[in-house]
Write a protein that holds these residues in place. Structure first.
Motif, PDB file in Angstrom:
ATOM      1  N   GLY A  40      -2.270   1.515 -25.191  1.00 16.23           N
ATOM      2  CA  GLY A  40      -2.777   2.575 -24.304  1.00 16.23           C
ATOM      3  C   GLY A  40      -4.133   3.129 -24.684  1.00 16.23           C
ATOM      4  O   GLY A  40      -4.455   4.285 -24.404  1.00 16.23           O
ATOM      5  N   LYS A  41      -4.976   2.293 -25.342  1.00 12.96           N
ATOM      6  CA  LYS A  41      -6.317   2.748 -25.757  1.00 12.96           C
ATOM      7  C   LYS A  41      -7.183   3.145 -24.560  1.00 12.96           C
ATOM      8  O   LYS A  41      -7.859   4.161 -24.586  1.00 12.96           O
ATOM      9  N   THR A  42      -7.188   2.287 -23.514  1.00 11.17           N
ATOM     10  CA  THR A  42      -8.114   2.503 -22.401  1.00 11.17           C
ATOM     11  C   THR A  42      -7.819   3.817 -21.689  1.00 11.17           C
ATOM     12  O   THR A  42      -8.725   4.601 -21.406  1.00 11.17           O
ATOM     13  N   LEU A  43      -6.544   4.072 -21.446  1.00 12.17           N
ATOM     14  CA  LEU A  43      -6.179   5.324 -20.783  1.00 12.17           C
ATOM     15  C   LEU A  43      -6.526   6.519 -21.676  1.00 12.17           C
ATOM     16  O   LEU A  43      -6.964   7.564 -21.198  1.00 12.17           O
ATOM     17  N   THR A  44      -6.365   6.336 -22.983  1.00  9.66           N
ATOM     18  CA  THR A  44      -6.733   7.398 -23.938  1.00  9.66           C
ATOM     19  C   THR A  44      -8.201   7.778 -23.729  1.00  9.66           C
ATOM     20  O   THR A  44      -8.563   8.955 -23.723  1.00  9.66           O
ATOM     21  N   ALA A  45      -9.037   6.759 -23.559  1.00 12.46           N
ATOM     22  CA  ALA A  45     -10.473   6.997 -23.427  1.00 12.46           C
ATOM     23  C   ALA A  45     -10.821   7.698 -22.112  1.00 12.46           C
ATOM     24  O   ALA A  45     -11.694   8.563 -22.080  1.00 12.46           O
ATOM     25  N   PHE A  46     -10.129   7.341 -21.032  1.00 16.49           N
ATOM     26  CA  PHE A  46     -10.529   7.835 -19.706  1.00 16.49           C
ATOM     27  C   PHE A  46      -9.819   9.107 -19.246  1.00 16.49           C
ATOM     28  O   PHE A  46     -10.333   9.823 -18.394  1.00 16.49           O
ATOM     29  N   LEU A  47      -8.615   9.383 -19.779  1.00 10.29           N
ATOM     30  CA  LEU A  47      -7.762  10.406 -19.166  1.00 10.29           C
ATOM     31  C   LEU A  47      -8.430  11.788 -19.074  1.00 10.29           C
ATOM     32  O   LEU A  47      -8.394  12.433 -18.026  1.00 10.29           O
ATOM     33  N   ILE A  48      -9.033  12.247 -20.170  1.00 12.34           N
ATOM     34  CA  ILE A  48      -9.638  13.593 -20.174  1.00 12.34           C
ATOM     35  C   ILE A  48     -10.812  13.639 -19.190  1.00 12.34           C
ATOM     36  O   ILE A  48     -10.970  14.608 -18.441  1.00 12.34           O
ATOM     37  N   ALA A  49     -11.615  12.566 -19.184  1.00 11.24           N
ATOM     38  CA  ALA A  49     -12.749  12.526 -18.248  1.00 11.24           C
ATOM     39  C   ALA A  49     -12.251  12.563 -16.806  1.00 11.24           C
ATOM     40  O   ALA A  49     -12.790  13.302 -15.966  1.00 11.24           O
ATOM     41  N   LEU A  50     -11.195  11.803 -16.508  1.00 10.70           N
ATOM     42  CA  LEU A  50     -10.637  11.810 -15.139  1.00 10.70           C
ATOM     43  C   LEU A  50     -10.163  13.219 -14.777  1.00 10.70           C
ATOM     44  O   LEU A  50     -10.419  13.710 -13.670  1.00 10.70           O
ATOM     45  N   SER A  51      -9.488  13.855 -15.728  1.00 11.07           N
ATOM     46  CA  SER A  51      -8.974  15.197 -15.491  1.00 11.07           C
ATOM     47  C   SER A  51     -10.129  16.152 -15.135  1.00 11.07           C
ATOM     48  O   SER A  51     -10.053  16.917 -14.173  1.00 11.07           O
ATOM     49  N   GLU A  52     -11.200  16.090 -15.917  1.00  8.96           N
ATOM     50  CA  GLU A  52     -12.321  17.008 -15.670  1.00  8.96           C
ATOM     51  C   GLU A  52     -13.063  16.654 -14.382  1.00  8.96           C
ATOM     52  O   GLU A  52     -13.563  17.534 -13.690  1.00  8.96           O
ATOM     53  N   LEU A  53     -13.140  15.356 -14.066  1.00  9.40           N
ATOM     54  CA  LEU A  53     -13.782  14.964 -12.804  1.00  9.40           C
ATOM     55  C   LEU A  53     -12.983  15.509 -11.613  1.00  9.40           C
ATOM     56  O   LEU A  53     -13.561  15.956 -10.618  1.00  9.40           O
ATOM     57  N   PHE A  54     -11.650  15.476 -11.708  1.00 10.68           N
ATOM     58  CA  PHE A  54     -10.828  16.034 -10.618  1.00 10.68           C
ATOM     59  C   PHE A  54     -10.978  17.561 -10.548  1.00 10.68           C
ATOM     60  O   PHE A  54     -10.984  18.143  -9.457  1.00 10.68           O
ATOM     61  N   ASN A  55     -11.134  18.204 -11.710  1.00 11.81           N
ATOM     62  CA  ASN A  55     -11.422  19.657 -11.699  1.00 11.81           C
ATOM     63  C   ASN A  55     -12.702  19.932 -10.913  1.00 11.81           C
ATOM     64  O   ASN A  55     -12.743  20.817 -10.062  1.00 11.81           O
ATOM     65  N   MET A  56     -13.748  19.155 -11.232  1.00 13.08           N
ATOM     66  CA  MET A  56     -15.045  19.345 -10.568  1.00 13.08           C
ATOM     67  C   MET A  56     -14.939  19.044  -9.074  1.00 13.08           C
ATOM     68  O   MET A  56     -15.502  19.747  -8.239  1.00 13.08           O
ATOM     69  N   ALA A  57     -14.194  17.967  -8.760  1.00 13.25           N
ATOM     70  CA  ALA A  57     -14.049  17.572  -7.354  1.00 13.25           C
ATOM     71  C   ALA A  57     -13.370  18.694  -6.559  1.00 13.25           C
ATOM     72  O   ALA A  57     -13.786  19.023  -5.438  1.00 13.25           O
ATOM     73  N   GLU A  58     -12.328  19.283  -7.159  1.00 15.28           N
ATOM     74  CA  GLU A  58     -11.603  20.359  -6.453  1.00 15.28           C
ATOM     75  C   GLU A  58     -12.503  21.562  -6.224  1.00 15.28           C
ATOM     76  O   GLU A  58     -12.381  22.257  -5.212  1.00 15.28           O
ATOM     77  N   LYS A  59     -13.413  21.806  -7.177  1.00 13.57           N
ATOM     78  CA  LYS A  59     -14.297  22.972  -7.032  1.00 13.57           C
ATOM     79  C   LYS A  59     -15.548  22.641  -6.212  1.00 13.57           C
ATOM     80  O   LYS A  59     -16.422  23.485  -6.056  1.00 13.57           O
ATOM     81  N   GLY A  60     -15.669  21.374  -5.783  1.00 12.29           N
ATOM     82  CA  GLY A  60     -16.858  20.958  -5.023  1.00 12.29           C
ATOM     83  C   GLY A  60     -18.106  20.894  -5.890  1.00 12.29           C
ATOM     84  O   GLY A  60     -19.227  21.081  -5.422  1.00 12.29           O
ATOM     85  N   GLU A  61     -17.922  20.622  -7.215  1.00 10.23           N
ATOM     86  CA  GLU A  61     -19.068  20.614  -8.137  1.00 10.23           C
ATOM     87  C   GLU A  61     -19.538  19.209  -8.500  1.00 10.23           C
ATOM     88  O   GLU A  61     -20.391  19.041  -9.361  1.00 10.23           O
ATOM     89  N   LEU A  62     -18.952  18.192  -7.872  1.00 10.99           N
ATOM     90  CA  LEU A  62     -19.343  16.810  -8.213  1.00 10.99           C
ATOM     91  C   LEU A  62     -20.701  16.486  -7.610  1.00 10.99           C
ATOM     92  O   LEU A  62     -20.864  16.513  -6.394  1.00 10.99           O
ATOM     93  N   ASP A  63     -21.674  16.170  -8.442  1.00  8.53           N
ATOM     94  CA  ASP A  63     -22.995  15.774  -7.930  1.00  8.53           C
ATOM     95  C   ASP A  63     -23.038  14.270  -7.729  1.00  8.53           C
ATOM     96  O   ASP A  63     -22.138  13.536  -8.128  1.00  8.53           O
ATOM     97  N   ASN A  64     -24.174  13.821  -7.170  1.00  6.79           N
ATOM     98  CA  ASN A  64     -24.373  12.394  -6.919  1.00  6.79           C
ATOM     99  C   ASN A  64     -24.975  11.755  -8.183  1.00  6.79           C
ATOM    100  O   ASN A  64     -26.052  11.164  -8.136  1.00  6.79           O
TER     101      ASN A  64
END
Length: 886
Positions: A62-86
């Motif tokens: 489960g190395k790959t998921l370890t690397a991506f999980l926190i970033a995915l979580s924060e990207l979804f936080n940003m997406a929900e708040k409408g803060e995702l830039d291009n």
């Protein structure tokens, strides 16, 4: 271990991890996974807290998921708040395009499923985009990335260096918050790693702040060095902090050594070979999917051929369920094989090294290695490809048909169970890589040289770079060596040595940089012609690199003698009635690691002590079966091997036996009247390469004649022409003279010519591509030969200096060779000479026969060993008879 680099000790629970995740991501994760894997327990919360983390654990943990999980979580936080830039937030870098495509596919599922959960909860969330960008990406897609920028960019080290100077896209990288480096062990060992480490420092300059670095690695050692390589250094020279998650041993393993026969001397070659293929076939039959590693590409083709023949004969395995996979096959063929593997359509897959890295190949239940993988680390990396899931056992079977291999693998497996791993070799201060990045920096903007120097020294690979080497590289790139202009080597940058400022020169600088970047040399096949220009065939450039005039090799089933090379053409003359001295797979052989070689030397010492003290054979065999996991036939072969060497040396009156502390030397005169001066230096081939070249240089000066060389992992032989018999010793070389001798011995070799071309091409002195026109490798080689003659007078010329460094440090191992010489001079290593023998001692067979081991001559090789053996046994019998009558 330094304070900044520390090992993770605190484990976190699934509940603690779920609490910090975005609720949608937490719901998805909880529904998919019953519990955390070891890397996840230690790494997820530190990554969330903004720490740099290096995760080392086997495949399937489960190395790959370890690397991506926190970033995915924060990207979804940003997406929900409408803060995702291009712009890009996550940068994922791996050495393999195939791995990049795997990662792309593996991310599709969570991204889609988490959005579906959001929709069920009545939330509309903007898409989180992920894209692969490599050299294969069409320009239309690259353009599209400017309009719809990926939030997760998946790329290679080479493409990262290019996008750092892409005027518009570079701006999209300013927001990078996470950088994931996958298969970091494979990058660190080569110049691609040094290249990436400089790109990451330039990215750090662009973002204006530190980003979170996550390194993923299979089994590797030492982890603190890899951690420092991942994170680099602060301006004040201290290492940046990094947390090491060491889960290398989180999976159970079962590794065994098998010898198909117990007598590897008298069993006829054909019988040994057929027993070996029967053994392999039997393993394939008993398992669902078997991955077989050979050490050479030709070896993997041969194994597949024989397995298919057996499948045809026996009819219990479909022939088309056996396939091969190696780097000489076309991309299409390789992808087809990978696809079949994933679908579970193959029973056996045979590979040289191409399946070592983490591309997803589905379920493998056993890994078989034919011969020795040459290092404990590589052994564990390969075996780790089996039992893909965490709770499964990684199962490995090592099949050996040579006594030296058998001893090597027995010690290797004992060390693997003791968790003793070989140290990784990371190239330091490669000036050709530096040259590329200086040009890259000049394209970005006009720069202060001292500021650039500070950026470069933040990289682990260049941390101890001298200002002198840095400035010499600036001077070379800015055309300070005026006379090179007549050879079409022009300045790529301008540099003002008084103001200490540099910048790009000419409107084509960016195009030249983009088209010539990278560290992997263009390998090409070399045309082989007879002296009267008749075409014979082709050989690989790596193979030519090791040839010296007089070497004989097989091509198209006939023997030829190498005379000279010119550009990418090798000239030969027929030598049909003679035996080849160079095996066809010579250039592909993996070298034995120094660390493992020392352990084998210690094992030799222990075995000889046991035999001389009269320890019962059965007890020694039990030790081999229990500690080294050797089957009974293998244990019998190992004990007999040591007993023979012991009896022979005792009959010669020697009280000392070869080990890591005793270098035995002997001479043997062959039928042609040549003397093989054998040195039992069990230090691995890279170290022996350095020791032997320096000694051969001394010997050829003393004899006033060319001296032949046979280099083996367990030692080397100087081969004196008929009529010449001189005495040289490793005591004749002082440690401080080694570098000078080596430089003199390699200057006129094929190795120097080729490596100089590679370095000159990497250093942008010779271009592979000019304004979109490919420059043929042949032309590059001719340019390189001319330039080498011109610049040899400039000792400190960066490209010449780097060629020597690459050969002496990366290709050879001058550091350990120097260490061996120091120990000889201090008396810590003893040299014992047993004189001129009419038959070599058993440990010398493979060194003497290094030149006679072509595939077509396997039978001859075994016959010769059997003959040596017969003569020796007669001698021992005579000696013991004499002893019993006196």
């Amino acid at each position: 271990m330094e304070e900044a680099i520390r090992v993770a000790e605190r484990e976190y629970t699934k509940e603690e991890v779920l609490k910090i995740l975005n609720p949608l991501v937490a719901e998805w994760f909880a529904s998919k996974f019953r519990d955390l894997t070891p890397p996840q327990r230690y790494a997820l919360i530190p990554i969330h807290n903004g720490e740099n983390v290096l995760v080392s654990s086997p495949t399937g943990t489960g190395k790959t998921l370890t690397a991506f999980l926190i970033a995915l979580s924060e990207l979804f936080n940003m997406a929900e708040k409408g803060e995702l830039d291009n712009t890009v937030y996550v940068l994922y870098v791996s050495p393999l395009r195939a791995l990049n495509n795997d990662i792309y596919r593996n991310l599709e599922e969570p991204l889609r499923e988490i959005r579906e959960i959001a929709q069920k909860r009545g939330k509309e969330i903007p898409e989180i985009r992920h894209v692969v960008r490599t050299g294969d990406t069409p320009s239309s897609q690259r353009q599209n990335m400017l309009r719809k920028t990926p939030h997760i960019l998946i790329t290679t080290p080479e493409t990262l260096a290019i996008i750092l100077v892409a005027p518009k896209f570079r701006e999209k990288l300013r927001t990078v918050k996470w950088v994931i480096v996958d298969e970091i062990h494979s990058l660190a060992e080569s110049k691609r790693g040094a290249h990436l480490s400089l790109s990451l420092e330039r990215l750090r300059e662009l973002t204006g702040r530190d980003f979170i670095r996550i390194g993923l690695s299979a089994t590797i050692n030492p982890l603190d060095e890899i951690a420092k390589f991942l994170v680099g250094y602060n301006e004040d020279g201290s290492p940046r902090p990094c947390l090491i998650v060491d889960a290398r041993y989180s999976k159970r393993k079962s590794i065994h050594v098998v010898s198909p026969v117990s007598d590897l001397i008298y069993t006829p070659a054909q019988e040994v070979t057929s027993k070996m293929y029967e053994t392999l076939y039997d393993i394939v039959k008993k398992h669902r999917t078997t991955l077989i590693f050979t050490n050479t590409r030709s070896g993997s083709e041969r194994v597949v051929f024989h397995l298919k023949m057996l499948a045809k004969k026996k009819g219990d395995i479909p022939e088309d369920s056996i396939a091969t996979h190696h780097s000489s096959l076309s991309r299409g063929v390789r992808m087809d094989v990978e696809e079949k593997l994933k679908k579970g359509e193959l029973k056996a897959i045979v590979s040289s090294t191409s399946l070592e890295l983490g591309i997803d190949i589905g379920y493998i239940d056993v890994v078989v290695q034919v011969g020795s993988p040459k290092s404990v680390t590589r052994c564990l990396q390969r075996v780790g490809r089996s039992g893909h899931r965490l709770h499964e056992t990684s199962k490995g079977i090592m099949v050996c048909v040579d006594r030296d291999d058998l001893v090597e693998v027995a010690v290797m497996i004992r060390e693997a169970y003791r968790h003793h791993l070989d140290k990784v070799h990371i190239p330091r201060n490669p000036l050709d890589v530096l040259a590329q990045h200086i040009v890259g920096m000049a394209i970005e903007r006009k720069m202060n040289a001292e500021d650039a120097f500070k950026i470069v020294r933040r990289s682990y690979s260049f941390h101890d770079l001298s200002w002198e080497d840095f400035e010499n590289t600036l001077k070379f790139l800015s055309g300070s060596y005026g006379e090179l202009e007549e050879y079409k080597v022009y300045g790529k940058i301008w540099y003002d040595p008084f103001e200490k400022v540099f910048g790009r020169r000419g409107k084509y600088a960016r195009v030249i940089y983009t088209l010539n970047i990278g560290t992997i040399p263009d390998e090409v096949s070399v045309k082989v012609l007879t002296l009267d220009k008749k075409y014979v065939g082709n050989i690989e450039e790596e193979f030519l690199e090791r040839l010296v005039p007089g070497d004989r090799f097989v091509l198209g089933g006939k023997v030829y003698e190498f005379v000279k090379s010119d550009g990418m053409t090798a000239y030969v003359k027929p030598a049909f009635d003679q035996k080849p001295t160079i095996p066809a797979w010579f250039s592909e052989m993996l070298p034995l690691s120094y660390d493992l070689a020392i352990r084998i030397g210690e094992f030799r010492e222990k075995m000889f002590q046991w035999i001389s003290s009269g320890k019962p054979r059965e007890e020694i065999k039990r030790y081999l079966t229990r500690e080294c996991k050797v089957n009974s036939a293998g244990a019998e072969a190992i004990v007999s091997y040591f007993e023979e060497e012991y009896l022979v040396l005792k009959s010669l009156g020697s009280k000392k036996f070869p080990s890591h502390r005793v270098i035995l030397t002997e001479k043997y005169r062959d039928e042609a009247g040549r003397i093989h001066h054998v040195f039992h230096t069990l230090y691995g081939r890279r170290t022996n390469d350095a020791l032997s070249h320096a000694l051969a240089y001394l010997a050829s000066r003393k004899a006033n004649s060319n001296i032949g060389l046979a280099i083996h992992d367990n030692g080397f032989a100087l081969i004196y022409p008929p009529g010449i018999n001189i005495d040289v010793s490793l005591r004749d070389i002082r440690p401080e003279e080694l570098e000078d001798y080596l430089k003199k011995s390699i200057f006129n070799t094929e190795l120097m010519k080729r490596r100089f071309r590679h370095v000159a091409t990497r250093g942008l002195m010779i271009l592979r591509n000019y304004k979109g026109h490919e420059i043929s490798v042949e032309k590059q080689q001719l340019n390189a030969s001319t330039l080498l003659r011109v610049i040899k007078k400039w000792e400190d010329f960066p490209i010449l200096k780097e060629t020597y460094r690459e050969i002496l440090e990366d290709y050879m191992d001058i550091q350990h060779a120097r260490e061996v010489l120091e120990k000889i001079h201090k008396g810590e290593i003893e040299i014992v000479d047993v004189g001129l023998l009419d038959t070599p001692t058993p440990f010398a067979y493979n060194i003497v026969l290094e030149g006679l081991s072509d595939i077509v001559l396997m039978e001859d090789k075994r016959a010769l060993i059997a003959r040596f053996h017969e003569e020796l046994m007669k001698k021992i019998r005579k000696m013991s008879l004499k002893a019993s009558t006196t």
